[in-house]
Design a protein around this motif. Structure first.
Motif, short mmCIF file in Angstrom:
data_model
loop_
_atom_site.label_atom_id
_atom_site.label_comp_id
_atom_site.label_asym_id
_atom_site.label_seq_id
_atom_site.Cartn_x
_atom_site.Cartn_y
_atom_site.Cartn_z
N GLY A 75 109.63 26.95 65.50
CA GLY A 75 108.53 26.26 64.85
C GLY A 75 107.30 26.19 65.75
N GLY A 76 107.52 25.96 67.04
CA GLY A 76 106.40 25.93 67.97
C GLY A 76 105.73 27.27 68.10
N SER A 77 106.53 28.32 68.15
CA SER A 77 105.98 29.69 68.23
C SER A 77 105.17 30.02 66.99
N ALA A 78 105.71 29.67 65.81
CA ALA A 78 105.01 29.96 64.56
C ALA A 78 103.70 29.18 64.47
N THR A 79 103.73 27.91 64.89
CA THR A 79 102.52 27.08 64.84
C THR A 79 101.44 27.61 65.76
N LEU A 80 101.80 27.95 66.98
CA LEU A 80 100.83 28.47 67.94
C LEU A 80 100.28 29.82 67.48
#
Length: 225
Positions: A75-80
């Motif tokens: 989720g963090g990778s997708a958001t960034l």
């Protein structure tokens, strides 16, 4: 004859053990800060803060730790990636430290909250009588006593956290479990190498238990005085 180099993988596995310990310590630091802040929020007279802290602890403690790791990592990778407009992959160590910190923080919140509530009410009144501010009372009077009460449960939770670091290997962190897996794949000796990993986890857990037993004895002695 025993091969103390573990077929040449001894150094690799020890490096994985160091990584495991480092991610556990990083998660402990993050989780401790979260735990202190959320414990303060739960004890706050402001309903919005206490409800927020309650929702956080209930949610985190109610879902599998592995799910939290996946949500932070993917989720963090997708958001960034969405925000920056290019493909971004979060570092596995950072994701592991943050996700396990969030999990540890949920349990630390209850540990700290319970410890603060166990401090005799008279200590609060004595601090106020001395003219200390709310922050001063907490830092100089309440926190030291609460910490002594929290040490046993905090130490136990840290031992649990150390073992949970094995889950981070599933997102690519080259910790003890993942590096042990490399040795297993190369040598086809799963029982031997996973037994070695088990021994190392036991040694690390035993060391942490002894450290907190020492801390508990010293704090108990100081409290008795």
């Amino acid at each position: 004859m025993v091969d103390f180099t573990l077929n040449g993988y001894g150094g690799l596995i020890l490096l994985g053990a160091v990584t495991t310990l480092l991610v556990a310590l990083a998660a402990t630091a993050i989780g401790s800060v979260i735990g202190i802040l959320m414990a303060a929020a739960k004890l706050s007279p402001m309903r919005i803060l206490s409800h927020f802290a309650g929702a956080y602890t209930t949610t985190i403690r109610g879902v599998p730790d592995l799910l939290v790791i996946f949500l932070v990592y993917y989720g963090g990778s997708a958001t960034l990636s969405h925000v920056l407009g290019r493909s971004i992959e979060i570092n596995a160590f950072g994701a592991g430290a943050v996700s396990l910190g969030l999990v540890f923080g949920a349990y630390a919140t209850e540990i700290f909250r319970g410890a603060i509530l166990e401090v005799p009410r008279g200590q609060f009144e004595a601090a106020a009588a001395l003219g200390l501010t709310g922050t001063g009372s907490f830092v100089h009077v309440i926190a030291p006593q609460a910490w002594r009460l929290a040490v046993p449960a905090f130490g136990n939770q840290l031992t649990v956290l150390l073992k949970e670091t094995a889950l981070v290997s599933l997102v690519g962190l080259e910790d003890l479990m993942r590096r042990t897996g490399f040795a297993v794949e190369a040598t086809n000796r799963p029982f031997f190498f996973y037994l070695v990993a088990g021994v190392l986890y036991f040694v690390l857990s035993f060391a942490l238990t002894n450290v907190f037993s020492t801390v508990r004895r010293k704090t108990s002695t100081a409290l008795a005085r």
